[in-house]
Design an enzyme around this catalytic site. Structure first.
Site, PDB file in Angstrom:
ATOM      1  N   LEU A  85     -73.195-135.646 -13.280  1.00 42.39           N
ATOM      2  CA  LEU A  85     -73.797-135.187 -14.537  1.00 42.39           C
ATOM      3  C   LEU A  85     -72.716-135.228 -15.602  1.00 42.39           C
ATOM      4  CD1 LEU A  85     -75.848-132.120 -13.200  1.00 42.39           C
ATOM      5  CD2 LEU A  85     -76.658-134.456 -13.641  1.00 42.39           C
ATOM      6  N   ASN A 101     -73.263-130.691  -8.403  1.00 42.59           N
ATOM      7  CA  ASN A 101     -73.513-132.132  -8.420  1.00 42.59           C
ATOM      8  C   ASN A 101     -72.202-132.924  -8.356  1.00 42.59           C
ATOM      9  OD1 ASN A 101     -76.117-133.856  -9.057  1.00 42.59           O
ATOM     10  ND2 ASN A 101     -74.387-134.852 -10.023  1.00 42.59           N
ATOM     11  N   SER A 126     -62.161-138.974 -16.619  1.00 41.55           N
ATOM     12  CA  SER A 126     -62.401-138.973 -18.054  1.00 41.55           C
ATOM     13  C   SER A 126     -61.163-138.489 -18.790  1.00 41.55           C
ATOM     14  CB  SER A 126     -63.574-138.030 -18.349  1.00 41.55           C
ATOM     15  OG  SER A 126     -63.638-137.757 -19.729  1.00 41.55           O
ATOM     16  N   TYR A 151     -67.905-129.435 -17.496  1.00 41.60           N
ATOM     17  CA  TYR A 151     -67.937-130.864 -17.144  1.00 41.60           C
ATOM     18  C   TYR A 151     -66.510-131.373 -16.943  1.00 41.60           C
ATOM     19  CZ  TYR A 151     -67.815-135.890 -17.912  1.00 41.60           C
ATOM     20  OH  TYR A 151     -67.527-137.230 -17.784  1.00 41.60           O
ATOM     21  N   LYS A 155     -64.342-132.704 -13.455  1.00 39.07           N
ATOM     22  CA  LYS A 155     -63.575-133.957 -13.309  1.00 39.07           C
ATOM     23  C   LYS A 155     -62.145-133.635 -12.873  1.00 39.07           C
ATOM     24  CE  LYS A 155     -66.694-136.913 -14.439  1.00 39.07           C
ATOM     25  NZ  LYS A 155     -67.197-137.892 -13.493  1.00 39.07           N
ATOM     26  N   ASN A 181     -63.734-143.579 -24.551  1.00 43.78           N
ATOM     27  CA  ASN A 181     -65.132-143.452 -25.003  1.00 43.78           C
ATOM     28  C   ASN A 181     -65.900-144.759 -24.811  1.00 43.78           C
ATOM     29  OD1 ASN A 181     -63.660-141.184 -26.274  1.00 43.78           O
ATOM     30  ND2 ASN A 181     -65.638-140.761 -27.200  1.00 43.78           N
ATOM     31  N   ARG A 294     -68.079-129.415 -34.186  1.00 46.04           N
ATOM     32  CA  ARG A 294     -68.794-129.089 -32.951  1.00 46.04           C
ATOM     33  C   ARG A 294     -67.832-128.331 -32.042  1.00 46.04           C
ATOM     34  NH1 ARG A 294     -71.212-134.226 -29.666  1.00 46.04           N
ATOM     35  NH2 ARG A 294     -69.001-134.675 -29.458  1.00 46.04           N
TER      36      ARG A 294
HETATM   37  P1  NAD Z   1     -75.125-141.994 -16.458  1.00 51.57           P
HETATM   38  O1  NAD Z   1     -75.766-140.663 -16.471  1.00 51.57           O
HETATM   39  O2  NAD Z   1     -75.747-143.095 -17.224  1.00 51.57           O
HETATM   40  O3  NAD Z   1     -74.925-142.484 -14.962  1.00 51.57           O
HETATM   41  C1  NAD Z   1     -74.718-141.588 -13.884  1.00 51.57           C
HETATM   42  C2  NAD Z   1     -75.699-141.988 -12.800  1.00 51.57           C
HETATM   43  O4  NAD Z   1     -75.515-141.118 -11.676  1.00 51.57           O
HETATM   44  C3  NAD Z   1     -77.152-141.846 -13.226  1.00 51.57           C
HETATM   45  O5  NAD Z   1     -77.835-143.045 -12.910  1.00 51.57           O
HETATM   46  C4  NAD Z   1     -77.685-140.676 -12.401  1.00 51.57           C
HETATM   47  O6  NAD Z   1     -79.061-140.838 -12.082  1.00 51.57           O
HETATM   48  C5  NAD Z   1     -76.774-140.740 -11.191  1.00 51.57           C
HETATM   49  N1  NAD Z   1     -76.576-139.459 -10.499  1.00 51.57           N
HETATM   50  C6  NAD Z   1     -76.244-138.261 -11.040  1.00 51.57           C
HETATM   51  N2  NAD Z   1     -76.112-137.335 -10.075  1.00 51.57           N
HETATM   52  C7  NAD Z   1     -76.354-137.952  -8.903  1.00 51.57           C
HETATM   53  C8  NAD Z   1     -76.369-137.533  -7.550  1.00 51.57           C
HETATM   54  N3  NAD Z   1     -76.114-136.263  -7.222  1.00 51.57           N
HETATM   55  N4  NAD Z   1     -76.647-138.432  -6.586  1.00 51.57           N
HETATM   56  C9  NAD Z   1     -76.917-139.721  -6.902  1.00 51.57           C
HETATM   57  N5  NAD Z   1     -76.932-140.174  -8.178  1.00 51.57           N
HETATM   58  C10 NAD Z   1     -76.643-139.306  -9.158  1.00 51.57           C
HETATM   59  O7  NAD Z   1     -73.600-141.789 -16.932  1.00 51.57           O
HETATM   60  P2  NAD Z   1     -72.487-142.861 -17.287  1.00 51.57           P
HETATM   61  O8  NAD Z   1     -72.201-142.751 -18.737  1.00 51.57           O
HETATM   62  O9  NAD Z   1     -72.821-144.165 -16.703  1.00 51.57           O
HETATM   63  O10 NAD Z   1     -71.250-142.214 -16.534  1.00 51.57           O
HETATM   64  C11 NAD Z   1     -70.856-142.627 -15.243  1.00 51.57           C
HETATM   65  C12 NAD Z   1     -69.684-141.787 -14.791  1.00 51.57           C
HETATM   66  O11 NAD Z   1     -68.601-141.948 -15.724  1.00 51.57           O
HETATM   67  C13 NAD Z   1     -69.978-140.288 -14.737  1.00 51.57           C
HETATM   68  O12 NAD Z   1     -69.308-139.743 -13.611  1.00 51.57           O
HETATM   69  C14 NAD Z   1     -69.377-139.764 -16.006  1.00 51.57           C
HETATM   70  O13 NAD Z   1     -68.979-138.427 -15.898  1.00 51.57           O
HETATM   71  C15 NAD Z   1     -68.177-140.679 -16.173  1.00 51.57           C
HETATM   72  N6  NAD Z   1     -67.706-140.793 -17.564  1.00 51.57           N
HETATM   73  C16 NAD Z   1     -68.603-141.166 -18.531  1.00 51.57           C
HETATM   74  C17 NAD Z   1     -68.182-141.244 -19.852  1.00 51.57           C
HETATM   75  C18 NAD Z   1     -69.157-141.614 -20.949  1.00 51.57           C
HETATM   76  O14 NAD Z   1     -68.868-141.352 -22.114  1.00 51.57           O
HETATM   77  N7  NAD Z   1     -70.295-142.235 -20.669  1.00 51.57           N
HETATM   78  C19 NAD Z   1     -66.854-140.952 -20.179  1.00 51.57           C
HETATM   79  C20 NAD Z   1     -65.978-140.604 -19.160  1.00 51.57           C
HETATM   80  C21 NAD Z   1     -66.414-140.519 -17.847  1.00 51.57           C
HETATM   81  N1  UDP Z   2     -69.778-137.014 -33.463  1.00 45.21           N
HETATM   82  C1  UDP Z   2     -70.432-136.753 -34.641  1.00 45.21           C
HETATM   83  N2  UDP Z   2     -71.796-136.670 -34.631  1.00 45.21           N
HETATM   84  C2  UDP Z   2     -72.532-136.855 -33.492  1.00 45.21           C
HETATM   85  C3  UDP Z   2     -71.841-137.125 -32.283  1.00 45.21           C
HETATM   86  C4  UDP Z   2     -70.459-137.189 -32.307  1.00 45.21           C
HETATM   87  O1  UDP Z   2     -69.808-136.580 -35.687  1.00 45.21           O
HETATM   88  O2  UDP Z   2     -73.772-136.758 -33.535  1.00 45.21           O
HETATM   89  C5  UDP Z   2     -68.297-137.132 -33.464  1.00 45.21           C
HETATM   90  C6  UDP Z   2     -67.593-136.133 -32.563  1.00 45.21           C
HETATM   91  O3  UDP Z   2     -67.319-134.937 -33.284  1.00 45.21           O
HETATM   92  C7  UDP Z   2     -66.328-136.903 -32.171  1.00 45.21           C
HETATM   93  C8  UDP Z   2     -66.788-138.353 -32.140  1.00 45.21           C
HETATM   94  O4  UDP Z   2     -67.967-138.399 -32.943  1.00 45.21           O
HETATM   95  O5  UDP Z   2     -65.334-136.779 -33.192  1.00 45.21           O
HETATM   96  C9  UDP Z   2     -67.126-138.864 -30.737  1.00 45.21           C
HETATM   97  O6  UDP Z   2     -68.048-137.960 -30.132  1.00 45.21           O
HETATM   98  P1  UDP Z   2     -68.730-138.266 -28.737  1.00 45.21           P
HETATM   99  O7  UDP Z   2     -69.608-137.105 -28.413  1.00 45.21           O
HETATM  100  O8  UDP Z   2     -69.333-139.614 -28.767  1.00 45.21           O
HETATM  101  O9  UDP Z   2     -67.481-138.344 -27.728  1.00 45.21           O
HETATM  102  P2  UDP Z   2     -66.435-137.207 -27.294  1.00 45.21           P
HETATM  103  O10 UDP Z   2     -66.493-136.090 -28.261  1.00 45.21           O
HETATM  104  O11 UDP Z   2     -66.876-136.820 -25.942  1.00 45.21           O
HETATM  105  O12 UDP Z   2     -65.107-137.897 -27.318  1.00 45.21           O
END
Ligand code: NAD
Ligand code: UDP
Length: 339
Positions: A85, A101, A126, A151, A155, A181, A294
């Site tokens: 999540l 989770n 992350s 969250y 991690k 990001n 925020r």
């Molecule tokens: P996402 O929500 O699109 O993908 C995560 C997937 O995991 C989803 O398909 C969801 O259905 C599945 N999932 C969640 N819990 C599960 C469980 N218990 N069992 C099986 N499947 C499960 O998210 P994403 O953006 O693709 O992120 C992927 C990973 O990268 C995550 O671990 C997230 O924390 C990490 N991450 C994402 C970002 C971002 O900005 N997107 C940044 C840093 C790290």
């Molecule tokens: N942000 C914003 N409006 C939004 C969403 C994000 O101004 O609706 C800004 C936020 O304050 C940050 C940047 O955009 O400075 C990236 O935010 P995001 O949530 O995408 O990533 P994270 O904060 O997790 O790095």
């Protein structure tokens, strides 16, 4: 290169783009996803693009019997672990769900891996584990451990668990991949980010404003100590991120232990810079208004990606214009996501 990879969370945003990259490399993929935040449409589209399909298993990483069965059934050598999540705000209100989770899920996965004799793992960490960085660019060895929300803590905890595993048993080869990001979409416009409801992240929010689904962007703060007062982040194209996973898997073939790699570009862009870049890519205005900061947000965060360059031979290739172009193509071609 390994032959069969299990991708947890492979139907999600980053997992589906990485699954596509794996399929394109000729690697067999088993996707395990409980579809809590995705649908199988992303995998069907990835199959359409690559001409190859992953095996899809709907299930939960906390289901140990299911995992044991998968490791018995398929010749899995490597696990790419995306499942989790990821909504920062929600994690503050539902900490148990996040720790269960993300942390319990990872423990269960690792137990099944040990039982099956599979010790190669890449984990989606992350930049949030750095908390509020004292200096930028952020390199891997700076102090971690002060994430500002459950969250981020989940991690951080998982990283600790995986480090301890690698210390205890030399058979483990673990990549802790700290994403900055991730934005954008596959250049086909067929797969991309499909958030549920109102997006939390900047890029999908801007894209929905540009396409007319949302009236205006709310910019969270213009009083940060940055050049234009808005928050600065290291946006990285999701396909560059996917390619970083391929390089990490290759590196794990010849390394043991736990290794941390930043996956970022090394460039920081402000919210205003991103708005302008998106307007240029889409040729649409992105109306916005300024609101207070925020809670939990930091001013500036961008990577020093040189360790990944040195050790993985990986470097992000796509710049901000490509990220915006591909995010916009995906949004235009799929105004309602996969629905
Ligand atoms: P996402 O929500 O699109 O993908 C995560 C997937 O995991 C989803 O398909 C969801 O259905 C599945 N999932 C969640 N819990 C599960 C469980 N218990 N069992 C099986 N499947 C499960 O998210 P994403 O953006 O693709 O992120 C992927 C990973 O990268 C995550 O671990 C997230 O924390 C990490 N991450 C994402 C970002 C971002 O900005 N997107 C940044 C840093 C790290
Ligand atoms: N942000 C914003 N409006 C939004 C969403 C994000 O101004 O609706 C800004 C936020 O304050 C940050 C940047 O955009 O400075 C990236 O935010 P995001 O949530 O995408 O990533 P994270 O904060 O997790 O790095």
């Amino acid at each position: 290169m390994t032959s069969t990879v299990i991708v947890t969370g492979g139907a999600g945003y980053i997992g589906s783009h990485t699954t596509l990259a794996l399929l394109q490399m000729g690697i067999d993929v088993v996707v395990l996803d409980n579809l809590s935040n995705s649908t199988t449409a992303s995998l069907e589209r990835a199959a359409q693009i690559t001409g190859r399909s992953p095996v899809f298993v709907q299930g939960d990483i906390r289901d140990e019997a299911l995992l044991n069965g998968l490791f018995e059934k398929y010749p899995i050598q490597t696990v790419l672990h995306f499942a989790g999540l990821k909504a920062v705000g929600e994690s503050v209100n539902r900490p148990l769900a996040y720790y269960d989770n993300n942390v319990t899920g990872t423990l269960t996965l690792c137990k099944a891996m040990v039982r099956a004799g599979v010790f190669r793992l890449a984990f989606s960490s992350s930049a949030t584990v750095y908390g509020n960085p004292a200096i930028v660019p952020i390199f891997e060895s700076v102090t971690t451990g002060m994430p500002t929300n459950p969250y981020g803590c989940s991690k951080y905890m998982i990283e600790q668990v995986l480090q301890d595993l690698a210390n205890a048993d030399p058979r483990w080869s673990i990549a802790l991949l700290r994403y900055f990001n991730p934005v954008g979409a596959h250049e086909s416009g067929l797969i991309g980010e499909d958030p549920n409801g109102i997006p939390n992240n900047l890029l999908p929010y801007i894209a929905q404003v540009a396409v007319g689904k949302l009236p205006e962007l709310v910019v969270f703060g213009n009083d940060y100590p940055t050049a234009d007062g808005t928050g600065v982040r290291d946006y990285i194209h999701v396909m560059d991120l996917a390619e970083g996973h391929l390089r990490a898997l290759e590196a794990l073939e010849t390394r043991t232990g736990a290794h941390v790699w930043n996956l970022g570009t090394g460039h920081g862009y402000s919210v205003f810079e991103v708005i302008r870049a998106f307007e240029a890519a889409s040729d649409r205005p992105v109306p916005y208004r300024i609101a207070p900061r925020r809670t939990g947000d930091i001013a500036t965060c961008y990577a020093d990606p040189s360790k990944a360059m040195r050790e993985l031979g990986w470097k992000a290739k796509r710049g901000l214009p490509e990220m915006m172009r591909d995010a916009w193509r995906w949004q235009q071609m799929n105004p309602n996501g996969y629905r």
